[in-house]
Design a protein around this motif. Structure first.
Motif, PDB file in Angstrom:
ATOM      1  N   UNK A   1      37.591  51.572  49.206  1.00 57.00           N
ATOM      2  CA  UNK A   1      38.975  51.187  49.420  1.00 57.00           C
ATOM      3  C   UNK A   1      39.627  50.588  48.191  1.00 57.00           C
ATOM      4  N   UNK A   2      38.823  49.977  47.315  1.00 57.15           N
ATOM      5  CA  UNK A   2      39.398  49.314  46.146  1.00 57.15           C
ATOM      6  C   UNK A   2      39.207  50.108  44.859  1.00 57.15           C
ATOM      7  N   UNK A   3      38.444  51.192  44.899  1.00 57.44           N
ATOM      8  CA  UNK A   3      38.251  51.991  43.697  1.00 57.44           C
ATOM      9  C   UNK A   3      39.455  52.901  43.482  1.00 57.44           C
TER      10      UNK A   3
ATOM     11  N   UNK B   1      36.966  58.300  42.831  1.00 66.43           N
ATOM     12  CA  UNK B   1      36.331  58.677  44.094  1.00 66.43           C
ATOM     13  C   UNK B   1      36.376  60.182  44.285  1.00 66.43           C
ATOM     14  N   UNK B   2      37.498  60.793  43.953  1.00 65.94           N
ATOM     15  CA  UNK B   2      37.632  62.235  44.128  1.00 65.94           C
ATOM     16  C   UNK B   2      36.629  62.965  43.248  1.00 65.94           C
ATOM     17  N   UNK B   3      36.488  62.507  42.003  1.00 65.41           N
ATOM     18  CA  UNK B   3      35.548  63.171  41.100  1.00 65.41           C
ATOM     19  C   UNK B   3      34.121  63.038  41.608  1.00 65.41           C
TER      20      UNK B   3
ATOM     21  N   UNK C   1      29.516  65.842  44.417  1.00 66.68           N
ATOM     22  CA  UNK C   1      28.558  65.905  45.528  1.00 66.68           C
ATOM     23  C   UNK C   1      28.814  67.143  46.359  1.00 66.68           C
ATOM     24  N   UNK C   2      30.063  67.475  46.585  1.00 69.09           N
ATOM     25  CA  UNK C   2      30.368  68.686  47.365  1.00 69.09           C
ATOM     26  C   UNK C   2      29.775  69.912  46.694  1.00 69.09           C
TER      27      UNK C   2
END
Ligand SMILES: [Zn+2]
Length: 63
Positions: free
Chosen positions: A40-42, A47-49, A54-55
């Motif tokens: 929530x704070x990043x 986060x998307x990268x 991982x995907x």
């Protein structure tokens, strides 16, 4: 080796087993809440990268 481990588990009292389960539940809850608050704070791009890598690594459909 496996038989010895099972025997040690069988000699535990019910109270010890319940305490270790409660400790495990609290540990997992703490990790989960930590992930939620960190996410929530990043910054969203970081986060998307991370999620994007991982995907692709797990073969999940992406783009
Ligand atoms: Zn992708």
């Amino acid at each position: 080796m496996t038989t010895q481990a099972l025997g040690q588990t069988d000699t535990r009292t019910l109270g010890q087993s319940a305490r270790s389960e409660i400790a495990a539940i609290f540990a997992v809850a703490l990790i989960g809440l930590g992930i939620v608050f960190v996410a929530g704070h990043a910054q969203a791009s970081a986060l998307h990268d991370a999620a994007h890598d991982v995907r692709h690594a797990t073969g999940f459909p992406c783009h």
